[in-house]
Every structure is written in structure tokens, then in C-alpha cells.
Write a protein that holds these residues in place. Sequence first.
Motif, PDB file in Angstrom:
ATOM      1  N   UNK A 109       0.843  -1.205   0.000  1.00 64.28           N
ATOM      2  CA  UNK A 109       0.000   0.000   0.000  1.00 64.28           C
ATOM      3  C   UNK A 109       0.876   1.252   0.000  1.00 64.28           C
ATOM      4  N   UNK A 110       1.875   1.282   0.860  1.00 65.12           N
ATOM      5  CA  UNK A 110       2.742   2.460   0.946  1.00 65.12           C
ATOM      6  C   UNK A 110       3.584   2.627  -0.312  1.00 65.12           C
ATOM      7  N   UNK A 111       4.016   1.520  -0.909  1.00 68.64           N
ATOM      8  CA  UNK A 111       4.790   1.634  -2.149  1.00 68.64           C
ATOM      9  C   UNK A 111       3.951   2.266  -3.254  1.00 68.64           C
ATOM     10  N   UNK A 112       2.695   1.874  -3.323  1.00 67.63           N
ATOM     11  CA  UNK A 112       1.804   2.477  -4.322  1.00 67.63           C
ATOM     12  C   UNK A 112       1.655   3.973  -4.061  1.00 67.63           C
ATOM     13  N   UNK A 113       1.415   4.343  -2.804  1.00 63.66           N
ATOM     14  CA  UNK A 113       1.266   5.759  -2.447  1.00 63.66           C
ATOM     15  C   UNK A 113       2.492   6.556  -2.869  1.00 63.66           C
ATOM     16  N   UNK A 114       3.679   6.068  -2.515  1.00 61.23           N
ATOM     17  CA  UNK A 114       4.896   6.817  -2.815  1.00 61.23           C
ATOM     18  C   UNK A 114       5.182   6.850  -4.313  1.00 61.23           C
ATOM     19  N   UNK A 115       4.961   5.736  -5.000  1.00 60.04           N
ATOM     20  CA  UNK A 115       5.232   5.694  -6.437  1.00 60.04           C
ATOM     21  C   UNK A 115       4.333   6.645  -7.204  1.00 60.04           C
ATOM     22  N   UNK A 116       3.122   6.885  -6.688  1.00 60.01           N
ATOM     23  CA  UNK A 116       2.204   7.818  -7.338  1.00 60.01           C
ATOM     24  C   UNK A 116       2.472   9.268  -6.955  1.00 60.01           C
ATOM     25  N   UNK A 117       3.449   9.499  -6.101  1.00 55.09           N
ATOM     26  CA  UNK A 117       3.785  10.863  -5.702  1.00 55.09           C
ATOM     27  C   UNK A 117       3.125  11.308  -4.411  1.00 55.09           C
ATOM     28  N   UNK A 118       2.435  10.386  -3.718  1.00 57.05           N
ATOM     29  CA  UNK A 118       1.811  10.729  -2.446  1.00 57.05           C
ATOM     30  C   UNK A 118       2.798  10.672  -1.305  1.00 57.05           C
TER      31      UNK A 118
END
Length: 318
Positions: A85-94
Motif C-alpha cells: 500500500x505504501x509503495x503504491x502511495x509513494x510511487x504515485x507521488x503521495x
Amino acid sequence: MKRIDRAHSIFDTPTPGRRAFLRVAAGAALCMGTDASFATDAAIEPMHKRPIPSTGEALPIVGCGTWRTFDVGDDPARRRELAAVLRVLFAAGGSVIDSSPMYGSSEAVAGALLTEMNARDKAFIATKVWTEGRDEGIAQMRQSMQRLAAPRIDLMQIHNLLDWRTQLATLRDWKAAGRVRYIGVTHYTSSAFPQVEAVLRSERIDFVQINYAANDRDAEARLLPLAAERGVAVIVNQPFGGGSLLASLRGKPLPAFAGDIGCASWAQLLLKFVLGNAAVTCVIPGTGRREYMIDNVHAGMGVYPDAALRRRIAQAVA
């Protein structure tokens, strides 16, 4: 699989196509082992940011709440899912991760994952103080810093206004000393809005966190305009009506106009409803599943509904 998760007008940025969104989703499905692939796909269109009024610092507009979803203790399988979940957030710029000492093991889990992922510098960590008394508040905040493995907290908030005068004095001292970067207050029920309004009018704070959704619009009347007037950033919790709104829409066809603002799901449409209000700085839907995080971050891209379209969204979910 069922989903129950815990503005300005239209941007000039072009709406990402469905194919681009599916490429992001495909990359995220492999994010446990090929983070770089997902980062490349997510970069098709980076998440929008909005300024924190008190400093002008740009904050990504979709974050992640941790109530219930990160309260997983030492369960290794669930921790792996949350890392995704966190990897997705960070990869999207969140970057925004919001927690609280009242959320069970959530602070400790978030802190451990950020440490394991070597991702502390990617996160904007927001947590809360939720106790009475000066010494008790200081002890609790120190414990939160330990749990989050963070020598400095980006945003410390007074949870549900509990003993807010006492805690706010401490938060100001901590901000001056550099232990926290921003300070604020929170609540999650509309019945408390008069008290939140009184604090906004009488005190200088950086953030307010409140409930707001397409079926929970009380904040529009006074709080959101007041926050804009006072130069206070707004974080929105419960954008899905605490999960009940998404549940009520299960199986209901998405309105045709959703495609006009690049929405491929009810979750995206509900998040874009909230982000369509210019006073909102960031929204923090909670999720413990990477596919839901993929869905959520897509709402941080593309265009946003104007007032007329927001009324149509509210009507569609009524």
C-alpha cells in the motif's frame, strides 16, 4: 471483491486515459518485487499537490489514513500488504500518512514499515495527541515519535479537541523547538463543528482535519470557507462516509459524467467530489489493500468537478 474503506474547478492537466490507469494498476500488482516498474507507470501523470497556506509547501492531495487498516500488530502477511500500500502511495507521488495513538498498533506498524522500506524521507507523517494534561500529552507525543521512529513529526494534531488549550500550548512550544513542523486540530463528527469553528477563529494553527463527503456536506456551510479565510490547510477524513457510502453504492452503475473527470470507480468519484472544493488540501482515505490504494491515488490525477458537477455527484449518491 467488495470494497469498504476506512478545489478549485477543472485543472488544465489532461485526464489520463483508462489504458494509462490499467498500466498503473498492472505495475502496482507487481510492486512487491518491481517497484521501479510501477514508479515508471505512475509517472504518466504525477499526483497533484496543493500548498499548505501557512508556508506554501506543496502537499500531495491524496494520502493514507491508518485507522483500523494499519492496526495489524505483528501479523507478517498483513504487514507485507501494507508495505505494498505504501509503495503504491509513494510511487504515485503521495506522502501523507495519518495516524493516532488511539489507533491500536497503527503508529508502530507504520513506523516499522517506513524503517524497513527506508522510506521515512518519502512520508509526511501526521499523528495526534489524545489525552488530558500537559505532562500526559508530552509523554504520549514522545511515545508516538518512538513508535513512528521519527525524530520529528511533520504534523501533530489535537485529536477530537481533547484538552485542546493545554495541548495547543505544548504544540506551539514543540513547533518552536523544531520537534514538529506543523500543528492542528481534528474532529470526525459534524456535531463538533461549532467547537472546531471557535478554535479556527481564535487560534493560529496550520491544519484542521474534519469529516466531509458527498453525503456528509455540513463542512461546506462554514468550516471550509472559514479555513480558507484563515489560511488553514484542510485534511479530510471519512471521504467515503466512514465506508458506509461506498457500501451503499455497490452494484450501482457509475454515472456517465464520471468519465468527464477521468473517474473509473465510485471511490475515485467520491474522492474527486471532496477534492473539487478549493479549501481542501488533502484527503486521507484509509485502506489496507494495494488495489484500493491504486484506485485512490488515481483520484489525485486529472481534472476535478466544478460546483455544478459536484451537485450532480451529491445527487447521484443521495
